[in-house]
Motif scaffolding. Structure first.
Motif, PDB file in Angstrom:
ATOM      1  N   PRO A  96      44.173  53.288  45.192  1.00 44.53           N
ATOM      2  CA  PRO A  96      43.095  52.299  45.059  1.00 44.53           C
ATOM      3  C   PRO A  96      43.212  51.381  43.844  1.00 44.53           C
ATOM      4  O   PRO A  96      42.211  50.806  43.427  1.00 44.53           O
ATOM      5  CB  PRO A  96      41.883  53.205  44.917  1.00 44.53           C
ATOM      6  N   LYS A  97      44.413  51.267  43.261  1.00 46.81           N
ATOM      7  CA  LYS A  97      44.542  50.448  42.056  1.00 46.81           C
ATOM      8  C   LYS A  97      44.314  48.968  42.325  1.00 46.81           C
ATOM      9  O   LYS A  97      43.567  48.297  41.605  1.00 46.81           O
ATOM     10  CB  LYS A  97      45.923  50.653  41.439  1.00 46.81           C
ATOM     11  N   GLU A 116      49.410  27.297  43.318  1.00 49.91           N
ATOM     12  CA  GLU A 116      48.175  27.651  42.627  1.00 49.91           C
ATOM     13  C   GLU A 116      47.451  28.704  43.458  1.00 49.91           C
ATOM     14  O   GLU A 116      47.310  28.555  44.677  1.00 49.91           O
ATOM     15  CB  GLU A 116      47.291  26.411  42.453  1.00 49.91           C
ATOM     16  N   VAL A 117      47.008  29.783  42.798  1.00 51.56           N
ATOM     17  CA  VAL A 117      46.405  30.913  43.505  1.00 51.56           C
ATOM     18  C   VAL A 117      45.001  31.151  42.974  1.00 51.56           C
ATOM     19  O   VAL A 117      44.785  31.234  41.755  1.00 51.56           O
ATOM     20  CB  VAL A 117      47.255  32.184  43.343  1.00 51.56           C
ATOM     21  N   ASP A 118      44.056  31.299  43.901  1.00 52.06           N
ATOM     22  CA  ASP A 118      42.682  31.608  43.545  1.00 52.06           C
ATOM     23  C   ASP A 118      42.197  32.758  44.422  1.00 52.06           C
ATOM     24  O   ASP A 118      42.311  32.703  45.652  1.00 52.06           O
ATOM     25  CB  ASP A 118      41.780  30.382  43.743  1.00 52.06           C
ATOM     26  N   VAL A 119      41.697  33.832  43.788  1.00 51.88           N
ATOM     27  CA  VAL A 119      41.204  35.001  44.506  1.00 51.88           C
ATOM     28  C   VAL A 119      39.747  35.222  44.120  1.00 51.88           C
ATOM     29  O   VAL A 119      39.410  35.260  42.925  1.00 51.88           O
ATOM     30  CB  VAL A 119      42.038  36.262  44.174  1.00 51.88           C
ATOM     31  N   VAL A 140      46.500  41.711  42.007  1.00 54.19           N
ATOM     32  CA  VAL A 140      45.064  41.675  41.744  1.00 54.19           C
ATOM     33  C   VAL A 140      44.544  43.108  41.738  1.00 54.19           C
ATOM     34  O   VAL A 140      44.903  43.904  42.610  1.00 54.19           O
ATOM     35  CB  VAL A 140      44.307  40.854  42.812  1.00 54.19           C
ATOM     36  N   LYS A 141      43.709  43.443  40.756  1.00 54.35           N
ATOM     37  CA  LYS A 141      43.091  44.762  40.703  1.00 54.35           C
ATOM     38  C   LYS A 141      41.801  44.766  41.519  1.00 54.35           C
ATOM     39  O   LYS A 141      41.055  43.788  41.536  1.00 54.35           O
ATOM     40  CB  LYS A 141      42.788  45.148  39.252  1.00 54.35           C
ATOM     41  N   PHE A 170      39.770  38.924  53.971  1.00 53.74           N
ATOM     42  CA  PHE A 170      40.034  40.256  54.502  1.00 53.74           C
ATOM     43  C   PHE A 170      39.125  41.257  53.801  1.00 53.74           C
ATOM     44  O   PHE A 170      38.624  41.020  52.703  1.00 53.74           O
ATOM     45  CB  PHE A 170      41.494  40.651  54.305  1.00 53.74           C
ATOM     46  N   GLU A 171      38.951  42.392  54.475  1.00 53.59           N
ATOM     47  CA  GLU A 171      38.242  43.513  53.878  1.00 53.59           C
ATOM     48  C   GLU A 171      39.236  44.464  53.232  1.00 53.59           C
ATOM     49  O   GLU A 171      40.413  44.525  53.608  1.00 53.59           O
ATOM     50  CB  GLU A 171      37.409  44.239  54.929  1.00 53.59           C
ATOM     51  N   GLU A 172      38.750  45.191  52.279  1.00 53.35           N
ATOM     52  CA  GLU A 172      39.602  46.093  51.497  1.00 53.35           C
ATOM     53  C   GLU A 172      40.420  47.039  52.376  1.00 53.35           C
ATOM     54  O   GLU A 172      41.637  47.197  52.192  1.00 53.35           O
ATOM     55  CB  GLU A 172      38.702  46.873  50.543  1.00 53.35           C
TER      56      GLU A 172
END
Length: 332
Positions: A96-97, A116-119, A140-141, A170-172
């Motif tokens: 789960p990291k 360019e990346v945006d989360v 990404v954590k 997306f979902e985890e």
């Protein structure tokens, strides 16, 4: 004079290159890579106009003012294309990291292109760490676990000719996909012609196999057949195949998956093994030269006892007595 400046232009367009800041009535001569310009072109004073440029138009263009021939400018022409929407995928192989996202362009641009990346999660931006090895990947954590809020990732491709973006949500649980099992080993079982012992390790990238256990999917088949046999195993890193064909070489692979969420990993590197086989007994053949002639055994001779005279000794004593008798008769 400064070095050559770079000018990016789109494939198929007409390109105008200006010789420095010379006036419109200046007369100049153009060279490309030190030779005459042979491409379709038009010259208007200090300007060179190339018609419908393509990849062969790339090069170092230099202009020289007439009549003294002094170089006035250098242009490094680079021809390419604006980017189209990148293809974006995200995956968690360290659950789960966190997770990573990677992207690529389906069509080349031929010129330098950045991304360019945006989360975002729950309308909040997350910290993005670019991968040091893979230039088109970021990490990404997870800000929290078991969340119902989706993640949104937007990647924009940018170069000197344009920009284009792609976004995915997306979902985890949907992106959890372990790496394949490691160090897969298959060995024959002694004295059993139908068994193979298979062992493996969980993927080293999976950080906590105790808290988030994995299940495994084993497939195997003899090389002489195309159909796989399958076994699903829960929380185990070994299995004994009991229905192998005797004497046939087998190919074996494994996949891994979180016990509850996500998808199966890719298959592990294939390993090969053959069940135990009994060593064939040696076959001996007899030739005439190997036959030993038979002999008739004589009666066993007893070993002489201590103090008992042998046959030779008895004969010697008898001869001595006879000689002594003859001597006595001759005297009388």
């Amino acid at each position: 004079m400064q070095g050559a400046r770079i000018q990016y232009e789109k494939i198929g367009s007409d390109v105008t290159m200006q010789c420095g800041s010379l006036d419109n009535d200046a007369s100049v001569t153009w060279k490309v890579n030190g030779t005459d310009v042979k491409a379709r072109r038009r010259e208007e004073g200090p300007r060179l106009i190339l018609m419908e440029v393509n990849m062969s138009s790339n090069g170092l263009y230099s202009c020289f003012q007439n009549p003294d021939g002094q170089r006035r400018d250098q242009i490094n022409l680079r021809v390419g294309l604006p980017p189209k929407e990148p293809q974006v995928t995200c995956r968690s192989n360290t659950y789960p990291k966190g997770f990573y996202c990677s992207w690529h362009l389906q069509h080349p641009t031929y010129i330098p292109t950045d991304f360019e990346v945006d989360v975002q999660h729950n309308q909040r931006p997350l910290e993005v760490t670019r991968d040091e090895v893979h230039k088109n990947r970021c990490h990404v954590k997870f800000p929290e676990l078991f969340t119902s809020f989706p993640y949104r990732v937007n990647v924009t491709a940018v170069n000197s000719l344009g920009r284009a973006s792609s976004a995915i949500s997306f979902e985890e649980s949907s992106i959890v996909k372990p790496d394949p099992p490691e160090k897969v080993v298959a060995k024959p079982v002694a004295n059993n012609a139908r068994r193979l012992e298979v062992t493996w390790n969980s993927p080293s990238t999976w950080p906590d196999v105790e808290t988030f256990p994995l299940k495994y999917f084993l497939r195997y088949r003899p090389l002489i057949r195309d159909q796989w046999q399958h076994v699903e195993l829960s929380d185990s890193t070994s299995h004994t195949i009991t229905d192998a064909y005797a004497g046939k070489e087998y190919i074996i692979q494994l996949a891994a998956k979180d016990m509850e969420i996500g998808t199966w990993s890719d298959w592990s590197v294939a390993v090969h093994a053959t069940p135990w086989m009994e060593e064939p007994k040696p076959i001996t053949s007899t030739t005439e030269s190997d036959i030993i002639p038979e002999t008739t055994p004589g009666p066993p001779s007893a070993a002489p006892r201590v103090g008992e005279p042998t046959a030779a000794c008895s004969t010697l004593l008898w001869s001595t007595h006879l000689l002594l008798a003859c001597v006595l008769l001759s005297i009388m």
